[in-house]
Design an enzyme around this catalytic site. Structure first.
Site, PDB file in Angstrom:
ATOM      1  N   ASP A  62       0.387   1.893  -3.267  1.00 42.66           N
ATOM      2  CA  ASP A  62       0.063   0.296  -2.518  1.00 42.66           C
ATOM      3  C   ASP A  62      -1.441   0.520  -2.419  1.00 42.66           C
ATOM      4  OD1 ASP A  62      -0.192   2.196  -0.379  1.00 42.66           O
ATOM      5  OD2 ASP A  62       1.039   0.945   0.917  1.00 42.66           O
ATOM      6  N   SER A  63      -2.096   1.793  -2.893  1.00 41.46           N
ATOM      7  CA  SER A  63      -3.511   1.927  -2.804  1.00 41.46           C
ATOM      8  C   SER A  63      -4.062   0.584  -3.842  1.00 41.46           C
ATOM      9  CB  SER A  63      -4.224   3.227  -3.339  1.00 41.46           C
ATOM     10  OG  SER A  63      -3.301   3.715  -4.294  1.00 41.46           O
ATOM     11  N   ASP A 101       5.566   2.629  -4.923  1.00 42.61           N
ATOM     12  CA  ASP A 101       5.255   2.859  -3.638  1.00 42.61           C
ATOM     13  C   ASP A 101       5.740   1.665  -2.792  1.00 42.61           C
ATOM     14  OD1 ASP A 101       4.064   4.326  -1.267  1.00 42.61           O
ATOM     15  OD2 ASP A 101       2.100   3.521  -1.952  1.00 42.61           O
ATOM     16  N   LYS A 131       8.591   5.954  -3.026  1.00 45.81           N
ATOM     17  CA  LYS A 131       8.057   6.404  -1.927  1.00 45.81           C
ATOM     18  C   LYS A 131       7.825   5.546  -0.838  1.00 45.81           C
ATOM     19  CE  LYS A 131       3.213   7.168  -1.625  1.00 45.81           C
ATOM     20  NZ  LYS A 131       2.982   6.577  -0.352  1.00 45.81           N
ATOM     21  N   GLU A 133       6.372   5.528   3.526  1.00 45.81           N
ATOM     22  CA  GLU A 133       5.588   6.325   4.439  1.00 45.81           C
ATOM     23  C   GLU A 133       6.328   6.343   5.580  1.00 45.81           C
ATOM     24  OE1 GLU A 133       1.857   4.166   5.162  1.00 45.81           O
ATOM     25  OE2 GLU A 133       1.217   4.555   3.275  1.00 45.81           O
ATOM     26  N   GLU A 200      -0.837  13.854   3.903  1.00 47.29           N
ATOM     27  CA  GLU A 200      -2.237  13.031   3.759  1.00 47.29           C
ATOM     28  C   GLU A 200      -3.075  13.559   4.902  1.00 47.29           C
ATOM     29  OE1 GLU A 200      -2.402   9.162   2.425  1.00 47.29           O
ATOM     30  OE2 GLU A 200      -4.564   8.807   2.548  1.00 47.29           O
TER      31      GLU A 200
END
Ligand code: KIV
Length: 284
Positions: A62-63, A101, A131, A133, A200
């Site tokens: 999602d970057s 993501d 993925k 978070e 991270e």
């Protein structure tokens, strides 16, 4: 050479029998002390090059919010925005494992929402894993997705989607409380069934401890050399991103400089009439 023998490493692409990196290869890499390499990718051109170079996994992060869509954070990114990017990356690769993501707002409501989002990514993009978070707070969601047969990469430490809750871009896992929280998160996602976990912006020592305590591989994004693998946002890594970049990023190219020089040369040649030359013209 059978697929089982050489899932990773610089000679992996020389092996035509190696068809696809699987999540089981991540596990085997950890057991054999072979480092795992990942990059983000958001479209077919970079994905095809990275796949050909033997990069083990591509994360459609999602970057993309920052690198593709021009948002300030990853928070506004939607599933509908990431689906076509992920599908393009999947279409471009033969070997790399492609991970989608799950963006902010697409899994926090609970396990049902998380599973629905993961299923959309799997069916509409052909990706191989998702993925999300969060450690302890996302364990129920991870468990539900994994039970449905979808591999999940977890992501703990600094989690950009909660940047405002964390108080900014702050190193996580520092001090006794920070380390305890990080370890609790790491164990929670392993128990929930994640096949790997991104750490991270975590101090190297505590990342090393997490790596030794877990049986699943740890993937570093600024968590040092003791992790089982490394991941970078490709536009930072290739020098495409201009401005401030994080300390952990090593730039392996100067794409911004190369493209700028090319654009300047092109403009000058158009203005002076050098381009197009006779060899670029069609005859009657
Ligand atoms: O979105 C992303 O690119 C990520 C990585 C930095 C882990 O989540």
């Amino acid at each position: 050479m059978p697929e089982e023998l050489a899932p990773y490493g610089s000679n992996a692409n020389a092996d035509p029998a190696l068809k696809r990196v699987r999540t089981r290869h991540f596990q085997r890499a950890k057991e054999n002390g072979i480092k795992i390499t990942g990059l983000t990718s958001y479209e077919c051109l970079s994905a095809s090059i990275f796949d050909d170079a033997g990069i083990d996994f591509l994360l459609v992060g999602d970057s993309a919010g920052n690198t593709v869509f021009g948002y300030d954070t990853t928070i506004p990114v939607t599933v509908d925005e990431l689906i076509p990017l992920t599908a393009a990356v999947v279409r471009a690769v033969n070997r790399a494992l492609v991970i989608a993501d799950m963006p902010f707002g697409s899994y926090e409501n609970g396990p049902d929402q998380a599973l629905s989002t993961a299923i959309r990514f799997m069916k509409e993009t052909g990706c191989h894993a998702v993925k999300c978070e969060g450690g302890v707070r996302s364990a129920k969601q991870i468990k539900r997705i994994v039970r449905a047969g979808i591999p999940v990469m977890a992501h703990i430490g600094f989690t950009p989607q909660s940047e405002h809750g964390l108080g900014g871009h702050i190193i996580q896992g520092r001090g006794d409380d920070g380390a305890e929280q990080l370890l609790a998160d790491a164990h929670a996602v392993e128990e929930a069934g994640a096949f790997a976990v991104v750490l991270e912006m975590v101090p190297s020592d505590i990342a090393g401890r997490v790596t030794r305590e877990l049986t699943i591989p740890t993937i570093s994004v600024g968590a040092g050399p003791q992790c089982d693998g490394q991941l970078m946002v490709w536009t930072d890594w290739a020098g495409f991103t201009t401005g401030r970049i994080p300390r952990f990023v090593k730039q392996y190219a100067d794409l911004a400089g190369t493209l700028r020089s090319a654009a300047v040369a092109y403009r000058e040649e158009v203005e002076s009439g050098v381009y197009p030359a006779p060899e670029h013209e069609y005859g009657a």
